[in-house]
Design a protein around this motif. Structure first.
Motif, PDB file in Angstrom:
ATOM      1  N   THR A  58     -75.159   8.427 -30.488  1.00 57.55           N
ATOM      2  CA  THR A  58     -74.356   7.227 -30.867  1.00 57.55           C
ATOM      3  C   THR A  58     -75.175   6.305 -31.567  1.00 57.55           C
ATOM      4  O   THR A  58     -76.216   6.239 -31.583  1.00 57.55           O
ATOM      5  N   VAL A  59     -74.451   5.708 -32.434  1.00 59.13           N
ATOM      6  CA  VAL A  59     -75.099   4.689 -33.343  1.00 59.13           C
ATOM      7  C   VAL A  59     -75.480   3.386 -32.668  1.00 59.13           C
ATOM      8  O   VAL A  59     -74.348   2.750 -32.155  1.00 59.13           O
ATOM      9  N   LEU A  60     -76.666   2.902 -32.399  1.00 65.62           N
ATOM     10  CA  LEU A  60     -77.135   1.972 -31.737  1.00 65.62           C
ATOM     11  C   LEU A  60     -77.667   0.638 -32.686  1.00 65.62           C
ATOM     12  O   LEU A  60     -78.662   1.125 -33.040  1.00 65.62           O
ATOM     13  N   PRO A  61     -76.952  -0.465 -32.639  1.00 69.46           N
ATOM     14  CA  PRO A  61     -77.601  -1.467 -33.512  1.00 69.46           C
ATOM     15  C   PRO A  61     -78.714  -1.986 -32.748  1.00 69.46           C
ATOM     16  O   PRO A  61     -78.790  -2.343 -31.648  1.00 69.46           O
ATOM     17  N   ARG A  90     -70.319  -3.667 -25.270  1.00 75.46           N
ATOM     18  CA  ARG A  90     -70.861  -3.105 -26.689  1.00 75.46           C
ATOM     19  C   ARG A  90     -72.580  -2.893 -26.146  1.00 75.46           C
ATOM     20  O   ARG A  90     -73.033  -3.585 -25.451  1.00 75.46           O
ATOM     21  N   MET A 145     -76.090 -11.247 -29.823  1.00 77.33           N
ATOM     22  CA  MET A 145     -75.343 -10.328 -30.761  1.00 77.33           C
ATOM     23  C   MET A 145     -74.719 -11.161 -31.822  1.00 77.33           C
ATOM     24  O   MET A 145     -74.094 -12.320 -31.511  1.00 77.33           O
ATOM     25  N   PRO A 146     -74.811 -10.870 -33.142  1.00 77.53           N
ATOM     26  CA  PRO A 146     -74.087 -11.554 -34.221  1.00 77.53           C
ATOM     27  C   PRO A 146     -72.756 -11.412 -33.800  1.00 77.53           C
ATOM     28  O   PRO A 146     -72.136 -10.482 -33.465  1.00 77.53           O
TER      29      PRO A 146
ATOM     30  N   LYS B 703     -69.674   9.450 -37.673  1.00 79.08           N
ATOM     31  CA  LYS B 703     -69.693   8.458 -36.545  1.00 79.08           C
ATOM     32  C   LYS B 703     -69.388   7.170 -37.127  1.00 79.08           C
ATOM     33  O   LYS B 703     -69.891   6.450 -37.950  1.00 79.08           O
ATOM     34  N   SER B 708     -69.594  -0.200 -32.997  1.00 77.18           N
ATOM     35  CA  SER B 708     -70.587  -0.603 -32.244  1.00 77.18           C
ATOM     36  C   SER B 708     -71.505  -1.716 -33.055  1.00 77.18           C
ATOM     37  O   SER B 708     -72.196  -2.372 -32.417  1.00 77.18           O
ATOM     38  N   TYR B 709     -70.925  -1.869 -34.176  1.00 77.19           N
ATOM     39  CA  TYR B 709     -71.850  -2.951 -35.017  1.00 77.19           C
ATOM     40  C   TYR B 709     -70.656  -3.977 -35.757  1.00 77.19           C
ATOM     41  O   TYR B 709     -70.531  -4.931 -35.457  1.00 77.19           O
ATOM     42  N   ILE B 720     -75.455  11.607 -38.449  1.00 72.39           N
ATOM     43  CA  ILE B 720     -76.774  11.699 -37.719  1.00 72.39           C
ATOM     44  C   ILE B 720     -77.326  13.022 -38.754  1.00 72.39           C
ATOM     45  O   ILE B 720     -76.582  14.060 -38.472  1.00 72.39           O
ATOM     46  N   ILE B 726     -80.165   8.242 -38.316  1.00 69.82           N
ATOM     47  CA  ILE B 726     -78.879   7.905 -38.977  1.00 69.82           C
ATOM     48  C   ILE B 726     -78.850   7.735 -40.421  1.00 69.82           C
ATOM     49  O   ILE B 726     -79.946   7.120 -40.816  1.00 69.82           O
TER      50      ILE B 726
END
Lengths: 153, 755, 121
Positions: A58-61, A90, A145-146, B703, B708-709, B720, B726
């Motif tokens: 997973t993409v983790l900020p 999140r 978190m922004p 992805k 997530s952001y 990835i 990433i």
């Protein structure tokens, strides 16, 4: 539930060092702790957004907590760690210097921060407590978190 | 857990879509003359099932409309109504409206009723001489699942309380229901043979009576013959039941509802019976009160002996005859040792309906994600093995190759789970054609091909709007008016074709018409008028055709009601591009126009070019890149103080430094020797994008970054890479739209920096 | 003892509803999508009752009931017809084929269970 019980309730805090200071978060919101790996920079993001890393697919900020709190930011080395936390559904990584301890603190010993200080870090502190003579700041995760607005800007 | 009725309701609407599809198919076959005897039954059943389900949820309006349609279809089915072209048109219209009805009901919207009333009238006129009873007196009745124990607290159901419901209203109307409640009832019940052959069981009827009140049951075994003369299927025993209950005759009669006509039944109040007995005094009737009686035990728990055992029977000879033998053999106890009908078994084909499993889309997406991981992991493993210096010929390497193949196969299979045939999409277009044709007064036929072609579910959904628009365009602008067609020696009926197929790993959908083709002179004139192109522009035929995709372009000389809605082909193109697709156009004068859409099979993976800018690795969708080149010093020209252009053949293209645009570095200023990618945009304009190096060209697993952001300008998603890092996937269109274009540091800026 | 019921209906919604109504009261339900499928599923089952729709592809309810009744081992199994059609002649046809009783769709789950109690104990 009786007031007696509430009084005796304790919280477990994970404490860590960031920008020469000691902060903590409720351990219930901590998913895992992992070592630092290089983050992929996100263009046009606020300075405290370190980028994104691959957390098992997973993409983790990752938020650079020192920058976020307006504290001096040291050199990021392999000794830095990322605390993976859940913030309002999140998953976010917090880049800190090192994890120090797991503390059990009675709920009663948590005091709201005095509203005197005007520095930036102030808004991120939910409560204060003293453990073995050290002042531990409890981080207000929801303000770390922004918001969507700051991202879009 | 979610409310089970809500789940069934949701699944009902899914089933409705399938039924509507089957109905459409059937109607289409009828129109194409491809129908057989079963076709109309299929159509009928589809509508019938929609009605049935709608009834269960108390969707009265939907039931009513489906019912009218069903009645007409039943008329066709039974041969009372002939199907001709006009009636078929009406049925198509009904089908469309039924679909509207279903969707409006599902989405809780109210429906325009004017069109419905018209169609309902036409249907009723059609089936005017039908007897309503043929279909049945269908009364909508909402099914409220107030089962005891189905409460929100999740308790186990209270099994006992259900069986004890005294109300036994089977919706039947009993004429004799007027009897008043009374204490004692005398019921005489003599089954006929047919009662047993239909699987009825007197025991349960007696039990049902026992549920009403207190019963005293007497079995009359007079007619039971000796054992050797006994026909096991024959009815030999009758019963007299004295029921003491606060009930009425209708309720008692309901108990015998299923066996009505299969038995002799008399129900009287004990008082009436005493009276009639008194009247008939001297007859051979058994003196009731002297009879020994057998209590029916309501909690009888021995299913192997499913009859009350009237032990103390007054007639001595028949004492030994168990009542069970008079019944049809109970299925469990006396099943004959037949070896499962071998003849039936031997010629049985695997005829079970195509088995399907419904799975939550979320679970599939999770699987898709995991397989994506597997692919990435595999790539990482390969990279590590290579870096470890394992020779290509070693067993480890060849095993790894097999692994690679396997992973790809799995990925393909998993992607196919999300795939769905374009058929439902095409069917919706059938309706668009019918409505558009009716609106402009043209006679149009839709021919579809390759309906079984599968494509990602999301793509199917997102494709509906653009396809609809193109179909309307084809009918409205593509096809000539009927007179013009006749004048041109064509069939007065215009043809719109819609086809789908796989072509080199992508799905190609084509929308064609046999109209007049693009009037290029007019397109050109219009484009010049609108200042979309310079007046002296020299364009190829294909370039002229592509002008249709320019924002704000509309070819119709007259804006019509159906396609003149301000939505141009540019919007269609944007939608297609956002799906990772491409659209092209071919046209032959007098012969027609065809739009061709090429789409990726799935939205989960993307063909990308892996590039490096500074320290970052980025992926650029291959579909956006027309060409890559290395610049030489004469290619780059200064435009403004901070901007430069690249000369490619005869055009000057804006130069963008990707590193600068993403904020990774300040402009380099001198780009001779730089590698640029030529990016094409929706309006066919091109941009030169500077990267530091091209590393690879490969498929990457997409992805999402948004969840997530959040949205990052110029970035579509992430992926990835083989090293576990990433990489961002660029959205070149967005990037270019928000680009600064800075590729030089202006003198003033340089001075400012120096100062 | 758990009762077993075979339910045959071509509508998935109906099957779902039957499943809900039957399993709620602890009846083990088996399902088939039409008459032919019903006969296949029946193979090896010893249901306490069978519930069947009338309008179905391949083999309708009448055909299914007749076929079941032709099998000696299923001669006595109660069969309930589940149909939107309550016209007397349809009931008569179903009964001639060997149906035990009927339930008019849309059904009330309590009544469905009651009807099963009535024919299957």
């Amino acid at each position: 539930m009786s007031t007696e019980k509430q009084k005796s309730a304790a919280v477990e805090l994970l404490s860590f060092r960031v920008g020469e200071q000691e902060y903590s978060v409720d351990i219930m919101s901590v998913r895992e702790i992992r070592g630092w790996t290089r983050a992929t920079t996100l263009p046009h993001s606020p300075a405290y957004v370190r980028g994104v890393i691959n957390l098992r697919g997973t993409v983790l900020p990752v938020i650079d907590l020192a920058t976020r709190l307006g504290l001096p930011r040291g050199q990021v080395t392999d000794r830095n760690v990322i605390i993976v936390v859940d913030i309002a559904g999140r998953t976010v990584g917090l880049l800190v210097e090192a994890v120090s301890d797991i503390l059990t603190v009675p709920q009663d010993d948590l005091a709201p921060p005095p509203s005197l200080a005007a520095d930036e870090a102030q808004t991120f502190i939910k409560a204060l407590t003293i453990v073995d003579g050290r002042m531990i700041r409890v981080l207000d995760l929801s303000s770390v978190m922004p918001t969507a607005a700051t991202i879009a800007a | 857990m979610a409310d089970p009725m809500e789940e069934i309701r949701a699944s009902f609407f899914i089933e409705c879509e399938e039924l509507l599809e089957a109905m459409q198919d059937g109607l289409q076959m009828l129109e194409d003359g491809a129908a057989d005897g079963e076709t109309i039954n299929v159509v009928f059943r589809a509508v019938h099932s929609i009605k049935g389900g709608a009834g269960a949820f108390g969707l009265d309006a939907l039931v009513a409309f489906a019912h009218t349609f069903e009645t007409a279809l039943d008329g066709v089915r039974s041969g009372r109504i002939d199907v001709d072209g006009d009636r078929l048109k009406l049925f198509f219209r009904c089908g469309d409206l039924l679909a509207d009805h279903v969707r409006a009901t599902r989405d809780g919207e109210t429906l325009e009723t004017a069109a419905h009333e018209q169609v309902v009238e036409a249907l009723e006129a059609l089936g005017g001489d039908l007897e309503e009873e043929e279909i049945g007196d269908f009364q909508p009745m909402a099914m409220s699942l107030d089962l005891p124990g189905l409460g929100s607290d999740g308790d186990l159901p209270d099994l006992g309380s259900l069986g004890g419901l005294p109300d036994l209203d089977f919706g039947m109307d009993f004429g004799e229901g007027g009897a008043t409640a009374s204490g004692a009832w005398l019921i005489r019940f003599a089954p006929k043979d047919e009662l047993y052959s239909t699987g009825n069981e007197p025991l349960y009827l007696l039990r049902a009576l026992a549920d009403l009140g207190e019963v005293e049951v007497t079995a009359d075994t007079d007619r039971v013959p000796d054992l050797d003369a006994l026909d096991p299927a024959a009815a030999c025993i009758s019963w007299t039941i004295l029921l003491t209950a606060d009930t009425d005759e209708a309720t008692i009669r309901e108990v015998f509802d299923f066996v009505d006509g299969l038995c002799e039944l008399s129900i009287k109040t004990a008082a009436d019976d005493a009276q009639s007995n008194a009247d008939a005094l001297g007859e051979a009737d058994l003196p009731l009160l002297d009879l020994p009686v057998a209590e029916v035990e309501p909690e009888h728990d021995a299913p192997a002996a499913p009859t009350p055992e009237p032990e103390p029977v007054a007639v001595p000879e028949s004492v030994a005859v168990p009542v069970a033998v008079a019944l049809a053999p109970p299925s469990t106890a006396t099943r004959p040792a037949l070896t499962a009908a071998p003849s039936a078994a031997s010629d049985r084909k695997p005829t079970a309906p195509h088995a399907t499993v419904r799975v939550d889309l979320e679970r599939i997406d999770r699987l898709v994600n995991l397989v994506g991981e597997l692919v990435i992991n595999q790539a990482m493993l390969s990279q590590s093995v290579r870096e470890a210096g394992v020779p290509q010929t070693s067993p480890a390497s060849s095993r790894l190759d097999e692994f690679l193949q396997l992973t790809r196969d799995i990925q393909e299979c998993v992607m196919m789970i999300r795939a769905q045939p374009v058929k439902s999409l095409f069917q919706r277009m059938g309706r668009i054609v019918r409505e558009a044709a009716a609106a402009v007064g043209k006679d149009v036929r839709l021919h579809t091909d390759g309906e079984a072609t599968e494509i990602d579910k999301t793509v199917v959904e997102l494709l509906a709007e653009p396809l609809m628009h193109m179909i309307r365009n084809a009918v409205d602008h593509g096809l000539e008016k009927t007179e013009a067609r006749i004048a041109a020696g064509k069939s007065p009926e215009g043809l719109v074709t819609l086809s789908a197929g796989h072509r080199s790993g992508r799905v190609v959908i084509e929308i064609g018409d046999d109209g007049a083709g693009i009037n290029r002179a007019r397109v050109l004139k219009k484009a010049i008028e609108k200042k979309l192109i310079p007046a002296d522009a020299q364009l190829t035929e294909s370039e002229i055709d592509n002008l249709l995709f320019m924002p704000g372009f509309s070819t119709a000389a007259e804006v019509t009601s159906i396609s003149g809605r301000g939505v141009g082909m540019d919007v269609v193109r944007t939608a297609i591009v956002s799906l990772g697709g491409r659209i092209s156009i071919t046209s032959r004068e007098g012969a027609g126009t065809t739009f061709s859409i090429s789409l990726p099979l799935t939205l989960a993976v993307l063909d990308g070019m892996v590039v490096r800018v500074e320290e970052e690795t980025l992926v650029i969708p291959l579909a956006a890149i027309v060409e890559t080149l290395t610049l030489n010093s004469t290619d780059v020209r200064t435009l403004g103080p901070e901007t430069q252009v690249v000369r490619v053949r005869d055009a000057f293209l804006p130069l963008l430094d990707l590193g600068t645009e993403l904020g990774y570095r300040t402009p380099r200023g001198d780009y001779s020797g730089a590698i640029v990618l030529l990016i094409t945009q929706e309006d066919n304009s091109r941009t030169a994008l500077v990267v530091d190096a091209i590393e690879d060209q490969r498929q990457v697993v997409i992805k999402g970054l948004h969840d997530s952001y959040g949205h990052v300008p110029g970035v579509a998603a992430a992926t990835i890479l083989g090293d576990g890092q990433i990489a961002l996937i660029l959205d070149p269109i967005d990037l270019i739209a928000n680009a600064s274009g800075r590729s030089r540091i202006s003198t003033r800026a340089e001075l400012a920096l120096a100062g | 003892m758990t009762r077993t019921v075979l339910a045959v209906d071509d509508s998935r919604t109906m099957r779902d509803m039957l499943r809900l109504a039957l399993t709620e009261v602890g009846i083990k339900a088996h399902f088939a999508e039409d008459g032919v499928h019903g006969l296949e599923v029946l193979e090896g089952l010893e249901p306490d009752a069978i519930i069947t729709d009338i309008n179905m592809p391949r083999m309708d309810g009448f055909g299914f009931i007749s076929a079941v009744r032709k099998r000696p081992e299923y001669r006595g199994v109660p069969i309930l017809v589940l149909t939107t059609e309550s016209a007397p002649e349809l009931k008569q046809r179903a009964r001639e084929a060997g149906a035990t009783g009927w339930i008019v769709k849309p059904f009330d789950p309590a009544k469905l269970v009651r009807a099963i109690d009535m024919v299957a104990g």
